[in-house]
Enzyme design. Structure first.
Site, PDB file in Angstrom:
ATOM      1  N   ASP A  71       0.859  -1.183   0.000  1.00  0.00           N
ATOM      2  CA  ASP A  71       0.000   0.000   0.000  1.00  0.00           C
ATOM      3  C   ASP A  71       0.901   1.240   0.000  1.00  0.00           C
ATOM      4  OD1 ASP A  71      -1.670   2.091   0.508  1.00  0.00           O
ATOM      5  OD2 ASP A  71      -2.623   1.208   2.286  1.00  0.00           O
ATOM      6  N   THR A 141      -4.235  15.191 -14.219  1.00  0.00           N
ATOM      7  CA  THR A 141      -5.355  15.101 -15.166  1.00  0.00           C
ATOM      8  C   THR A 141      -5.679  16.482 -15.741  1.00  0.00           C
ATOM      9  OG1 THR A 141      -7.782  15.023 -15.149  1.00  0.00           O
ATOM     10  CG2 THR A 141      -6.727  14.815 -13.044  1.00  0.00           C
ATOM     11  N   SER A 176     -14.562  17.925  -8.985  1.00  0.00           N
ATOM     12  CA  SER A 176     -14.888  16.779  -8.124  1.00  0.00           C
ATOM     13  C   SER A 176     -13.788  16.669  -7.070  1.00  0.00           C
ATOM     14  CB  SER A 176     -14.932  15.474  -8.928  1.00  0.00           C
ATOM     15  OG  SER A 176     -13.613  15.041  -9.223  1.00  0.00           O
ATOM     16  N   TYR A 178     -12.055  14.027  -6.538  1.00  0.00           N
ATOM     17  CA  TYR A 178     -10.939  13.342  -7.190  1.00  0.00           C
ATOM     18  C   TYR A 178     -10.011  14.373  -7.857  1.00  0.00           C
ATOM     19  CZ  TYR A 178      -8.631  11.530 -11.356  1.00  0.00           C
ATOM     20  OH  TYR A 178      -7.714  11.284 -12.344  1.00  0.00           O
ATOM     21  N   HIS A 179     -10.611  15.269  -8.646  1.00  0.00           N
ATOM     22  CA  HIS A 179      -9.775  16.266  -9.329  1.00  0.00           C
ATOM     23  C   HIS A 179      -9.104  17.192  -8.307  1.00  0.00           C
ATOM     24  CE1 HIS A 179     -12.474  15.047 -12.725  1.00  0.00           C
ATOM     25  NE2 HIS A 179     -11.302  15.001 -13.314  1.00  0.00           N
ATOM     26  N   LYS A 182      -5.962  15.721  -7.139  1.00  0.00           N
ATOM     27  CA  LYS A 182      -4.867  15.844  -8.107  1.00  0.00           C
ATOM     28  C   LYS A 182      -4.248  17.250  -8.057  1.00  0.00           C
ATOM     29  CE  LYS A 182      -4.593  12.482 -10.718  1.00  0.00           C
ATOM     30  NZ  LYS A 182      -3.908  11.190 -10.455  1.00  0.00           N
ATOM     31  N   GLN A 205      -3.284  14.427 -17.995  1.00  0.00           N
ATOM     32  CA  GLN A 205      -3.811  13.547 -19.025  1.00  0.00           C
ATOM     33  C   GLN A 205      -5.323  13.696 -19.170  1.00  0.00           C
ATOM     34  OE1 GLN A 205      -2.586   9.143 -20.100  1.00  0.00           O
ATOM     35  NE2 GLN A 205      -3.790   9.199 -18.248  1.00  0.00           N
ATOM     36  N   VAL A 208      -8.705   8.438 -21.073  1.00  0.00           N
ATOM     37  CA  VAL A 208      -8.032   7.476 -21.953  1.00  0.00           C
ATOM     38  C   VAL A 208      -9.065   6.501 -22.519  1.00  0.00           C
ATOM     39  CG1 VAL A 208      -6.194   5.735 -22.053  1.00  0.00           C
ATOM     40  CG2 VAL A 208      -6.000   7.652 -20.460  1.00  0.00           C
ATOM     41  N   ARG A 238     -16.982   3.459 -22.167  1.00  0.00           N
ATOM     42  CA  ARG A 238     -18.370   3.167 -21.748  1.00  0.00           C
ATOM     43  C   ARG A 238     -19.328   3.250 -22.946  1.00  0.00           C
ATOM     44  NH1 ARG A 238     -20.851   3.794 -17.156  1.00  0.00           N
ATOM     45  NH2 ARG A 238     -22.070   5.651 -17.653  1.00  0.00           N
ATOM     46  N   VAL A 251     -25.562  10.309 -23.009  1.00  0.00           N
ATOM     47  CA  VAL A 251     -24.928  11.635 -23.091  1.00  0.00           C
ATOM     48  C   VAL A 251     -25.453  12.470 -21.920  1.00  0.00           C
ATOM     49  CG1 VAL A 251     -24.849  13.766 -24.446  1.00  0.00           C
ATOM     50  CG2 VAL A 251     -24.614  11.541 -25.589  1.00  0.00           C
ATOM     51  N   GLU A 325     -21.415  20.652 -13.712  1.00  0.00           N
ATOM     52  CA  GLU A 325     -20.325  21.065 -14.609  1.00  0.00           C
ATOM     53  C   GLU A 325     -20.903  22.001 -15.667  1.00  0.00           C
ATOM     54  OE1 GLU A 325     -18.814  17.557 -16.599  1.00  0.00           O
ATOM     55  OE2 GLU A 325     -20.698  17.165 -17.608  1.00  0.00           O
TER      56      GLU A 325
HETATM   57  N1  LIG Z   1      -7.674   6.306 -17.067  1.00  0.00           N
HETATM   58  C1  LIG Z   1      -7.798   7.587 -17.398  1.00  0.00           C
HETATM   59  O1  LIG Z   1      -8.573   7.935 -18.297  1.00  0.00           O
HETATM   60  C2  LIG Z   1      -6.958   8.631 -16.710  1.00  0.00           C
HETATM   61  C3  LIG Z   1      -7.011   9.949 -17.201  1.00  0.00           C
HETATM   62  C4  LIG Z   1      -6.243  10.921 -16.559  1.00  0.00           C
HETATM   63  C5  LIG Z   1      -5.443  10.590 -15.481  1.00  0.00           C
HETATM   64  N2  LIG Z   1      -5.425   9.302 -15.024  1.00  0.00           N
HETATM   65  C6  LIG Z   1      -4.582   9.005 -13.857  1.00  0.00           C
HETATM   66  O2  LIG Z   1      -3.742   7.898 -14.145  1.00  0.00           O
HETATM   67  C7  LIG Z   1      -3.532   7.111 -12.964  1.00  0.00           C
HETATM   68  C8  LIG Z   1      -3.902   5.671 -13.251  1.00  0.00           C
HETATM   69  O3  LIG Z   1      -5.252   5.611 -13.671  1.00  0.00           O
HETATM   70  P1  LIG Z   1      -5.941   4.244 -14.084  1.00  0.00           P
HETATM   71  O4  LIG Z   1      -7.046   4.567 -14.997  1.00  0.00           O
HETATM   72  O5  LIG Z   1      -4.902   3.260 -14.483  1.00  0.00           O
HETATM   73  O6  LIG Z   1      -6.568   3.829 -12.682  1.00  0.00           O
HETATM   74  P2  LIG Z   1      -6.755   2.365 -12.052  1.00  0.00           P
HETATM   75  O7  LIG Z   1      -7.653   2.514 -10.876  1.00  0.00           O
HETATM   76  O8  LIG Z   1      -7.139   1.386 -13.093  1.00  0.00           O
HETATM   77  O9  LIG Z   1      -5.277   2.044 -11.582  1.00  0.00           O
HETATM   78  C9  LIG Z   1      -4.712   2.520 -10.397  1.00  0.00           C
HETATM   79  C10 LIG Z   1      -4.049   1.346  -9.714  1.00  0.00           C
HETATM   80  O10 LIG Z   1      -3.415   1.839  -8.540  1.00  0.00           O
HETATM   81  C11 LIG Z   1      -3.691   0.965  -7.481  1.00  0.00           C
HETATM   82  N3  LIG Z   1      -3.611   1.744  -6.230  1.00  0.00           N
HETATM   83  C12 LIG Z   1      -4.396   2.784  -5.845  1.00  0.00           C
HETATM   84  N4  LIG Z   1      -4.022   3.217  -4.640  1.00  0.00           N
HETATM   85  C13 LIG Z   1      -2.975   2.449  -4.251  1.00  0.00           C
HETATM   86  C14 LIG Z   1      -2.157   2.430  -3.101  1.00  0.00           C
HETATM   87  N5  LIG Z   1      -2.363   3.250  -2.076  1.00  0.00           N
HETATM   88  N6  LIG Z   1      -1.146   1.516  -3.039  1.00  0.00           N
HETATM   89  C15 LIG Z   1      -0.927   0.646  -4.077  1.00  0.00           C
HETATM   90  N7  LIG Z   1      -1.685   0.624  -5.182  1.00  0.00           N
HETATM   91  C16 LIG Z   1      -2.704   1.518  -5.272  1.00  0.00           C
HETATM   92  C17 LIG Z   1      -5.068   0.398  -7.761  1.00  0.00           C
HETATM   93  O11 LIG Z   1      -5.295  -0.840  -7.118  1.00  0.00           O
HETATM   94  C18 LIG Z   1      -5.053   0.283  -9.275  1.00  0.00           C
HETATM   95  O12 LIG Z   1      -4.611  -0.985  -9.699  1.00  0.00           O
HETATM   96  C19 LIG Z   1      -4.377   7.766 -11.873  1.00  0.00           C
HETATM   97  O13 LIG Z   1      -3.561   8.623 -11.107  1.00  0.00           O
HETATM   98  C20 LIG Z   1      -5.387   8.586 -12.652  1.00  0.00           C
HETATM   99  O14 LIG Z   1      -5.810   9.689 -11.918  1.00  0.00           O
HETATM  100  C21 LIG Z   1      -6.164   8.323 -15.616  1.00  0.00           C
END
Ligand SMILES: NC(=O)c1ccc[n+]([C@@H]2O[C@H](COP(=O)([O-])OP(=O)(O)OC[C@H]3O[C@@H](n4cnc5c(N)ncnc54)[C@H](O)[C@@H]3O)[C@@H](O)[C@H]2O)c1
Length: 378
Positions: A71, A141, A176, A178-179, A182, A205, A208, A238, A251, A325
């Site tokens: 962790d 993000t 949000s 979450y944002h 970040k 980013q 994705v 989605r 939408v 939003e």
């Molecule tokens: N997927 C997108 O569209 C997107 C867009 C912009 C930014 N991001 C950023 O990219 C990063 C990865 O996104 P993702 O889509 O792969 O998310 P995800 O949830 O699929 O992957 C994150 C991984 O980190 C692990 N994790 C989280 N907290 C943890 C901790 N304390 N210790 C160990 N492991 C931990 C989770 O178990 C998970 O496997 C994130 O920071 C997210 O904010 C993603």
């Protein structure tokens, strides 16, 4: 290089690990499966269920790869792993990445803030205390910027005030928790970089889409678990699941919300570019990591047009926006820096949409229609 990948089991973490494994790096992959556990707790399932991390690693040719279930928000365990590996670079994906999850309620909001800030804080303090030369690559993000009524620059802006000038972090306005987490990460990192002369790259980013880290991969063990549910799925993934499942694309509101999007293939390319171009000491290098801007209406129309070619008749339905939003806004974000360093974008063509749809169709029996409609609103 010795590279640690935090969040290595995630949507971006596993494809990144697979790609970097082919480059002879020594890798330490870390994840505590918190996303998997949250999905279970909230009765959501991904489209693929991957084999165990250790059995997938055995399938990779590079034998210099290890996995640890740690962790990152726990300092004792994380710092021990950091000190014994002493990475040259760390790619930090280990955060809870969901706006709707973070807005579900008090518990989810705090869990997001706590997990994301503690993980980032533990990593930057380990770098400062044990290996200040280490290059941290952090996923931010585009959502940090919000939707300002001026052009969005790549991380920084020159401000002129009363005949004086200074460069500041570009203003950030989250929509949000979450944002917000970040934004707090970015502030924390800038604080550490300027005080302690560290090197950090923060990648802003966009959402994705896709399933593959490169077009040649077909072994599904190298694909990430693919979320399409209301909490963890991203919009285009989605939409394509909805299309394949024969339910209308949802939408939100007017559909005029514009964002910058990126193919998973390009996410991995950008990580490689960031690794090859480390931030200088004392510098927080910020890139806007997206390749194309679309409104939600444009995305839905693109899915409908592409899938008509393979006889999938796509319905589109506007529903009440579950989020607070702006639905009509200016949006013009710069994304030149990655291109200048060599990124050749993989654009959102009909073929790309059809390819994702064919993958989803193969697993159509696993689609749970009950977890698609939004259930969290704010
Ligand atoms: N997927 C997108 O569209 C997107 C867009 C912009 C930014 N991001 C950023 O990219 C990063 C990865 O996104 P993702 O889509 O792969 O998310 P995800 O949830 O699929 O992957 C994150 C991984 O980190 C692990 N994790 C989280 N907290 C943890 C901790 N304390 N210790 C160990 N492991 C931990 C989770 O178990 C998970 O496997 C994130 O920071 C997210 O904010 C993603």
């Amino acid at each position: 290089m010795k590279i640690m990948i935090l969040g290595a089991n995630g949507y971006l973490g596993w494809p990144t690990s697979v790609e970097l494994s082919s480059k002879n790096h020594k890798l330490l992959l870390i994840d505590n499966f918190t996303k998997k556990n949250i999905l279970k707790e909230y009765n959501r399932q991904p489209l693929l269920i991957n084999k165990s991390m250790n059995s997938r690693i055995k399938l990779l040719e590079n034998k210099n790869i290890n996995f640890k279930n740690i962790d990152c928000s726990n300092y004792t365990g994380f710092s021990r792993a950091f000190k014994s590996f002493m990475p040259d670079a760390v790619i930090h994906y280990a955060e809870l990445p969901s706006a709707p999850y973070s807005m579900f309620g008090h518990k989810e909001g705090w869990r997001t803030l706590e997990n994301n800030l503690k993980s980032t804080f533990n990593l930057i303090t380990c770098i400062k205390d044990f290996n200040p030369n280490c290059h941290m690559i952090k996923l931010g993000t585009m959502g940090e910027y919000g939707t300002p009524n001026i052009d969005i620059e790549e991380g920084w802006i020159d401000v002129a005030h009363n005949k004086r000038k200074q460069k500041f972090l570009y203003p950030r306005q989250a929509s949000s928790l979450y944002h917000t987490s970040k934004i707090m990460d970015t502030d924390l990192l800038w604080f550490y970089v300027r005080l302690y002369n560290l090197r950090v790259t923060d990648l802003m980013q966009g959402p994705v889409y896709g399933i593959k880290s490169n077009n040649k991969i077909s072994n599904e063990n190298f694909f990430p678990e693919f979320s399409y549910d209301d909490l963890f799925g991203t919009v285009l993934n989605r939409f394509i699941v909805q299309a394949v499942a024969g339910i209308p694309l949802t939408v939100y509101g007017s559909g005029n919300q514009v964002r910058g999007y990126i193919n998973l293939i390009d996410t991995v390319k950008c990580i490689n570019i960031a690794l090859k171009n480390p931030a200088k000491k004392g510098s927080l290098e910020i890139y806007n990591q997206f390749t194309e801007q679309f409104s939600v209406n444009e995305l839905a129309a693109k899915v409908k047009k592409a899938l008509k070619k393979v006889d999938i008749d796509v319905m589109i339905k506007k529903i009440r926006n579950p989020r607070i939003e702006a639905e009509k806004h200016y949006y013009n974000a710069s994304n030149q820096k990655m291109k200048k360093l060599g990124l050749k974008p993989s654009l959102l063509t009909d073929e790309v949409i059809i390819d994702i749809a064919m993958f989803i169709k193969k697993h159509i029996k696993r689609i749970n229609k009950k977890i698609i409609q939004p259930k969290s609103g704010w």
